[in-house]
Write a protein that holds these residues in place. Structure first.
Motif, PDB file in Angstrom:
ATOM      1  N   HIS A   1       0.838  -1.190   0.000  1.00 33.36           N
ATOM      2  CA  HIS A   1       0.000   0.000   0.000  1.00 33.36           C
ATOM      3  C   HIS A   1       0.874   1.242   0.000  1.00 33.36           C
ATOM      4  CE1 HIS A   1      -2.503  -3.202   1.754  1.00 33.36           C
ATOM      5  NE2 HIS A   1      -3.514  -2.570   1.151  1.00 33.36           N
ATOM      6  N   VAL A   2       0.281   2.337  -0.419  1.00 38.05           N
ATOM      7  CA  VAL A   2       1.012   3.606  -0.403  1.00 38.05           C
ATOM      8  C   VAL A   2       1.494   3.884   1.014  1.00 38.05           C
ATOM      9  CG1 VAL A   2       0.814   6.097  -0.707  1.00 38.05           C
ATOM     10  CG2 VAL A   2      -0.250   4.558  -2.369  1.00 38.05           C
TER      11      VAL A   2
ATOM     12  N   PRO B   1       7.192   1.909 -12.819  1.00 39.24           N
ATOM     13  CA  PRO B   1       6.001   1.286 -13.396  1.00 39.24           C
ATOM     14  C   PRO B   1       6.366   0.313 -14.518  1.00 39.24           C
ATOM     15  CG  PRO B   1       5.752   3.671 -13.215  1.00 39.24           C
ATOM     16  CD  PRO B   1       7.181   3.371 -12.937  1.00 39.24           C
TER      17      PRO B   1
ATOM     18  N   TYR C   1       4.399  -2.254 -10.351  1.00 32.20           N
ATOM     19  CA  TYR C   1       5.810  -1.891 -10.409  1.00 32.20           C
ATOM     20  C   TYR C   1       6.691  -3.110 -10.604  1.00 32.20           C
ATOM     21  CZ  TYR C   1       4.590   2.778  -8.704  1.00 32.20           C
ATOM     22  OH  TYR C   1       4.081   4.039  -8.581  1.00 32.20           O
TER      23      TYR C   1
ATOM     24  N   HIS D   1      12.953   4.833 -11.171  1.00 31.10           N
ATOM     25  CA  HIS D   1      13.511   5.585 -10.046  1.00 31.10           C
ATOM     26  C   HIS D   1      14.702   4.820  -9.492  1.00 31.10           C
ATOM     27  CE1 HIS D   1       9.887   8.096  -9.991  1.00 31.10           C
ATOM     28  NE2 HIS D   1       9.209   6.966 -10.170  1.00 31.10           N
TER      29      HIS D   1
ATOM     30  N   GLN E   1      10.392   2.999  -0.745  1.00 29.77           N
ATOM     31  CA  GLN E   1       9.116   3.420  -0.174  1.00 29.77           C
ATOM     32  C   GLN E   1       8.071   3.504  -1.276  1.00 29.77           C
ATOM     33  OE1 GLN E   1       9.147   7.185   1.855  1.00 29.77           O
ATOM     34  NE2 GLN E   1       7.083   6.946   2.642  1.00 29.77           N
ATOM     35  N   CYS E   2       6.881   2.999  -1.005  1.00 31.29           N
ATOM     36  CA  CYS E   2       5.783   3.030  -1.977  1.00 31.29           C
ATOM     37  C   CYS E   2       5.092   4.388  -1.898  1.00 31.29           C
ATOM     38  CB  CYS E   2       4.789   1.900  -1.678  1.00 31.29           C
ATOM     39  SG  CYS E   2       5.541   0.271  -1.709  1.00 31.29           S
ATOM     40  N   ARG E   3       5.204   5.177  -2.957  1.00 32.38           N
ATOM     41  CA  ARG E   3       4.673   6.546  -2.916  1.00 32.38           C
ATOM     42  C   ARG E   3       3.376   6.701  -3.704  1.00 32.38           C
ATOM     43  NH1 ARG E   3      10.287   7.148  -2.912  1.00 32.38           N
ATOM     44  NH2 ARG E   3      11.073   8.461  -1.223  1.00 32.38           N
ATOM     45  N   THR E   4       3.202   5.956  -4.770  1.00 39.64           N
ATOM     46  CA  THR E   4       1.984   6.064  -5.569  1.00 39.64           C
ATOM     47  C   THR E   4       1.510   4.668  -5.956  1.00 39.64           C
ATOM     48  OG1 THR E   4       3.302   6.273  -7.597  1.00 39.64           O
ATOM     49  CG2 THR E   4       2.599   8.318  -6.543  1.00 39.64           C
ATOM     50  N   THR E   5       0.237   4.584  -6.297  1.00 43.64           N
ATOM     51  CA  THR E   5      -0.338   3.297  -6.673  1.00 43.64           C
ATOM     52  C   THR E   5       0.124   2.887  -8.066  1.00 43.64           C
ATOM     53  OG1 THR E   5      -2.291   4.363  -7.592  1.00 43.64           O
ATOM     54  CG2 THR E   5      -2.392   3.702  -5.274  1.00 43.64           C
ATOM     55  N   GLY E   6       0.015   1.586  -8.352  1.00 44.48           N
ATOM     56  CA  GLY E   6       0.363   1.091  -9.671  1.00 44.48           C
ATOM     57  C   GLY E   6       1.020  -0.263  -9.599  1.00 44.48           C
TER      58      GLY E   6
END
Length: 853
Positions: free
Chosen positions: A757-758, A786, A826, A797, A819-824
Motif C-alpha cells: 500500500h502507499v 512502473p 511496479y 527511479h 518506499q511506496c509513494r503512488t499506486t500502480g
C-alpha cells in the motif's frame, strides 16, 4: 590578359564619416535599429535596392551625397548617437576584459552555416539562423566565444520557379568586396594559411574574419590560386557537391578549423560542435594536445572528451550524416603523418559499438563519443534523441541516455518589428531586451494599450502585403509573364484579412501541403465574403529533393486558380529578409510537421515575439510553449505508425481549428472595431516567447550547464602536468579490464511485496561480485518503476544501496530501502555502475544488471 591584378575602389568618405565604414564592417549594426536607420536615411531607395548591404550600398552612393551629409546636423547627431552606443557595446571593458575573447579561456564554436543577415549568404535555413543568433547573444552577454565556419563562394542556392512552378536553382557568387570580411593574419601581418594533406594533394585554405559584435567569426576559404580546381570547389557551395566534397568540407571545418584557431594564437579549452558536421574537431584537438603540448594520446582523449559540447539538431535519420568507410579511410591515411592516432581508431569513433561488418561511419556517433556534454534542442527532441541513439548505450535505460536538452531560443532584437520594439520600450520599459525572466517586466506586457498593439500589427501586415506584391511582380517579370498576370499580382492579398504564414524548408515530414488535403474546405475559408483568410507560403526544397519540389509545385498550381489567386501567394527565394517580413506581418504562424520529427523550429518563436499566434502540431518547441491562451494545438500530440493516416487526422484537426476557433476569434470585433479576444492572445503570446524562447535564456543554459563545467574540468585536468587526467585514464583502463568480472545476483526483499500500500516500505538485498574491484569503486542501486505491457520498467527511479556485509572471493551484500509513494504495478531490479559518473556514460557505458541483465 593572363596576368591581371585585381583591385577595389571604395568611396572616399569624408573624415567626419569614417565611423560609417567601421560600422559597416561589424554586423552589430544588423540588430540595432538606430544603426540600420543611419544607413537607410542616406538614400532609402538605394538602401533597399542594394539588399540592405552597407558595403554594396556605399559603392553606389554618389560621392556628393557623402559630402553633403557632413553638413546635415540631424544626420551627424544621429551618427554620434550610434557611435556612442557602438563603443559602449563593443569597445568598453566588460567583466574585466575588452573586445577580444581571451585566447586561452574561450569557447570555440564550429558550425557549417551561419545565418546572421541576408546580405551575408552563409546559411540555408534554421540551423544557420540558430547559429547566427547564438553568436549575437554571446556578444550581447559578453561570453568569450570565437566561431569557425566556411566562406562559400556561392553560398546556398537562390531559388526561382519555372512556368510550371517547378523549383530551379541558381548559384550567384558572393562578391568578396561587398562582404564585411578582412583577412585573418598572424600577429606580424602575414596571411594565415591552413593546410590538410588529402588523397590527391595538399589542400590549402586562407581565412577571413567577420565581426559579429564582440564575437569573431573565422571563415575558411579554399578558393585560392594555390589550390587545383577541384580543391577550390570545396568551399564553393553550402551542402553542395558529391560525398567526397562534403567529407572534405567537414574535415576542413573541424580539423582545419581547429588548426586555424591555433595558428591565430587561440588555445580554446572548450569546443562546441553545432551538429555532427563539425565532429572532426576532436581530431584537431587531439593532434594539438599530443604534438604541441606533449600529452599522451589517452590522456589527451580524456581531456578533450570531457571538455567538448555537441548539439544535435535533427531526429530525422537522413539529417545525421554518414560517409562510407573506404572514402573516410583514404582521407585519414593521407593525413596520417600529421595525426597521432591510427586511421582505424578514428573510423571506430563513428561506428556503433558491436557492429559486425560496418560499411559507414556516422558523424553524429563520432560527435556523441567525443563529447561529454550532448543535447537536443527542445524537451521533446531530447527524449526523441535519447530513444534514437539508445542503441549506443545498450545497458542503459532510455531516460538515462546521456543526451540532455536545451531548448532553442531566438535573438529577439534581430527579429522584432521596429513598431513593436517601440511599443515595448514605451510600456514595458527598455529592460525587456535583457530581463526576459523578470516577472514584473513580463507583467507589463498587459499595459500595452490594445489599440496601439493592434495598430502596430496592422502596419506590419500592410508591409507584408506590400512586400508580397513587389516580390510577386518581380517573380513574374523575370519569367516574362503576360502583362495581365503582372497587373493581377499587384492587388494580391488584402491588408485587412486574416493572414496565415507558412515558411520553412520543403521536406516531406514538414507537410507543407497539409492545408491542401481538402481543397473545398480550404477554398471556402479563402473565399468567404465575411471572414476570409489569406496565406503566404515560402521556402526551399533541397536541390535533390523532388518530393519537396513537388509540394511547391502543387501550392503554386493551387494559387493560380482564378477564384483563390488573390488570397494565396508563394514567395520565391526565401531568405532572412523575407522571413523577417513574414514573422512580423502574419497573424497566424502555421507549422504542420509529422510529430516527432521537428527537433525544435524557431520561426514560430520569432512570430510569437511579434504577437503572432501559433497554430501547430505539438512538436518541437511548441510542445513546451503551447497553452490555450496564446495559440492553438493541431491534435493532441498523436503519433501513428501509418503516416498517411496521421496526415489525415492532422488535416481534419487543422480545418476544424481554422473554421471553429481561429477565424471566428480574429473577426470577433468589439464596438471599437478591434478583436479584443485576439489581442489578449497576442499579449499572452508575446509574454510566452519573451519569457523563455529567447537566445539569452538559451545561452545562459549552455553557459551554466555546459561551458562553465567544461572550463572547470579543463583547468582541473590540465593542472599539475595533467595529473588528474592521467589518473582518470588509469582508472578507466582498470575499470574496462575488470568490469567483465562484475556480477549481480537476483535481488530479494525482507517482506512479501505482492500486496503493498502507499506509504509501505521494504528492503532490497543483492549479492554483488566485484572481482578485484572494491565497493568504493562502484554504485549499487535499486532500479524500480512502473511496468509496461512488455513487463519493462519505464520512467524508473533509483535508490542507493549500502554495503551490508563483506563476503569471500570479492562477493559483497548490499541493501537498500524502497518506499511506496503512488499506486500502480511496479517492477524492480538491481544494477551496478562505476562511482565516477562519467564512466557510466562513456560509450558504450559500464553498467551491469541483476542476473546478467
Amino acid at each position: 590578359m593572363k596576368s591581371i591584378h585585381l583591385f577595389n575602389v571604395a568611396p572616399a568618405l569624408p573624415p567626419e564619416l569614417d565611423f560609417l565604414e567601421k560600422l559597416a564592417l561589424n554586423l552589430w549594426w544588423s540588430w540595432n535599429f538606430d544603426a540600420i536607420e543611419l544607413f537607410r536615411r542616406i538614400d532609402p531607395k538605394l538602401w533597399k535596392m542594394t539588399g540592405h548591404n552597407p558595403l554594396r550600398f556605399f559603392s553606389h552612393v554618389p560621392q556628393k551625397r557623402f559630402e553633403s551629409l557632413t553638413g546635415d546636423h540631424a544626420f551627424m547627431t544621429h551618427l554620434a548617437t550610434v557611435k556612442e552606443r557602438f563603443e559602449e557595446d563593443l569597445l568598453a571593458e566588460r567583466d574585466g576584459r575588452g573586445l577580444e575573447p581571451p585566447a586561452s579561456a574561450c569557447i570555440a564554436y564550429f558550425s557549417l552555416e551561419y545565418g546572421i543577415h541576408e546580405s551575408v549568404r552563409l546559411y540555408s535555413g534554421g540551423l544557420g539562423c540558430l547559429a547566427g543568433d547564438h553568436l549575437k547573444a554571446a556578444s550581447d552577454m559578453n561570453l568569450p566565444l570565437v566561431a569557425v565556419g566556411l566562406l562559400y563562394k556561392q553560398g546556398y542556392f537562390q531559388q526561382y520557379l519555372n512556368e510550371d512552378g517547378w523549383q530551379q536553382e541558381a548559384y550567384p557568387e558572393n562578391e568578396i568586396q561587398h562582404l564585411p570580411v578582412r583577412r585573418a593574419v598572424h600577429a606580424g601581418g602575414k596571411t594565415v594559411v591552413v593546410s590538410l594533406p588529402l588523397p590527391h594533394g595538399l589542400l590549402r585554405a586562407i581565412a577571413w574574419r567577420v565581426d559579429v559584435g564582440r564575437v569573431p567569426l573565422y571563415l575558411l576559404d579554399t578558393n585560392i590560386p594555390e589550390n587545383p580546381p577541384e580543391f577550390r570547389q570545396i568551399s564553393a557551395r553550402l551542402y553542395g557537391g558529391d560525398r567526397e566534397t562534403r567529407l572534405r568540407q567537414e574535415l576542413l571545418l573541424g580539423l582545419g578549423g581547429f588548426r586555424l584557431l591555433v595558428a591565430l594564437g587561440y588555445d580554446p579549452p572548450v569546443c562546441h560542435m553545432n551538429e555532427g558536421h563539425a565532429a572532426f574537431v576532436a581530431l584537431g584537438r587531439l593532434a594539438h594536445m599530443v604534438q604541441e603540448k606533449a600529452i599522451d594520446v589517452d590522456t589527451a582523449l580524456e581531456i578533450l572528451r570531457r571538455t567538448t559540447v555537441f548539439t544535435t539538431h535533427t531526429p530525422v535519420p537522413a539529417g545525421n550524416e554518414t560517409f562510407e568507410l573506404p572514402l573516410v579511410k583514404a582521407h585519414l591515411e593521407a593525413l596520417s603523418k600529421e595525426l597521432p592516432i591510427e586511421p582505424e581508431k578514428v573510423l571506430a569513433w563513428g561506428v556503433t559499438p558491436g557492429t559486425a561488418d560496418p560499411k559507414e561511419m556516422s558523424m553524429t556517433v563520432m560527435a556523441l563519443r567525443n563529447a561529454r556534454f550532448s543535447n537536443g534542442v527542445s524537451r521533446l527532441h531530447g527524449w526523441v534523441a535519447r530513444r534514437m541513439w539508445a542503441h549506443l548505450w545498450p545497458t542503459h535505460p532510455e531516460d538515462e541516455i546521456p543526451i540532455a536538452h536545451i531548448t532553442n531560443g531566438v535573438h529577439v532584437p534581430s527579429w522584432i518589428a521596429q513598431d513593436n520594439a517601440a511599443l515595448y520600450d514605451r510600456y514595458i520599459g527598455p529592460e525587456w531586451r535583457v530581463k526576459h525572466h523578470d516577472e514584473d517586466t513580463l507583467a507589463r506586457v498587459a499595459d500595452i494599450p490594445d489599440e496601439d498593439l493592434w495598430h502596430a500589427n496592422e502596419l506590419a501586415r500592410s508591409r507584408l502585403v506590400r512586400t508580397a506584391r513587389e516580390l510577386g511582380e518581380r517573380q513574374l517579370s523575370m519569367r516574362n509573364a503576360p502583362r495581365a498576370q503582372i497587373a493581377q499580382i499587384k492587388s494580391v492579398l488584402n491588408s485587412d484579412t486574416l493572414t496565415i504564414g507558412f515558411a520553412r524548408r520543403f521536406a516531406a515530414y514538414k507537410r507543407a501541403t497539409l492545408l491542401l488535403t481538402d481543397t473545398k474546405r480550404l477554398e471556402a475559408l479563402l473565399t468567404s465574403e465575411e471572414t476570409p483568410i489569406q496565406i503566404v507560403f515560402a521556402g526551399k526544397a533541397h536541390p535533390a529533393d523532388n518530393e519537396g519540389k513537388e509540394m511547391i509545385r502543387r501550392i503554386v498550381e493551387f494559387a493560380r486558380q482564378p477564384h483563390v489567386r488573390q488570397r494565396v501567394i508563394f514567395l520565391e527565394d526565401y531568405d532572412i529578409r523575407i522571413a523577417r517580413d513574414m514573422i512580423q506581418g502574419v497573424d497566424v504562424w502555421l507549422n504542420t510537421p509529422r510529430r516527432p520529427q521537428e527537433a525544435s523550429g524557431t520561426s514560430g518563436m520569432k512570430a510569437a515575439v511579434n504577437g503572432a499566434l501559433h497554430v501547430s502540431v505539438l512538436d518541437g518547441w511548441w510542445a513546451e510553449g503551447y497553452s490555450p491562451d496564446c495559440g492553438w494545438a493541431i491534435g493532441h500530440g498523436e503519433e501513428y505508425d501509418n503516416s498517411e493516416y496521421q496526415d489525415t487526422v492532422a488535416a481534419r484537426a487543422l480545418y476544424n481549428l481554422l473554421e471553429n476557433e481561429v477565424v471566428p476569434c480574429f473577426y470577433d470585433r468589439a464596438e471599437s472595431g478591434i478583436p479584443l479576444r485576439w489581442i489578449a492572445m497576442m499579449k499572452a503570446s508575446i509574454r510566452m516567447a519573451l519569457s523563455y524562447f529567447n537566445s539569452f535564456r538559451m545561452l545562459s543554459q549552455y553557459h551554466t550547464l555546459f561551458y562553465e563545467p567544461a572550463l572547470a574540468e579543463y583547468r582541473e585536468l590540465t593542472a599539475e602536468d595533467g595529473g588528474r587526467a592521467k589518473r582518470l585514464v588509469a582508472q578507466h583502463g582498470n575499470l574496462r579490464s575488470l568490469w567483465k568480472d562484475v556480477r549481480v545476483g537476483l535481488p530479494s526483499t525482507d517482506r512479501d511485496i505482492s500486496a503493498l500500500h502507499v506509504g509501505d516500505t521494504f528492503h532490497v538485498r543483492a549479492v554483488v561480485e566485484l572481482g578485484t574491484l572494491k565497493p568504493d569503486d562502484v554504485d549499487v542501486e535499486v532500479y524500480y518503476g512502473p511496468i509496461n505491457a512488455e513487463n519493462e520498467i519505464g520512467g524508473g527511479h533509483v535508490e542507493s544501496m549500502a554495503l551490508a556485509a563483506d563476503g569471500a572471493s570479492g562477493k559483497y551484500r548490499f541493501e537498500g530501502r524502497v518506499q511506496c509513494r503512488t499506486t500502480g504495478r511496479y517492477g524492480l531490479t538491481v544494477r551496478v555502475s562505476p562511482r565516477e559518473p562519467h564512466w557510466k556514460h562513456v560509450l558504450p557505458g559500464l553498467m551491469t544488471w541483476a542476473d546478467g541483465a
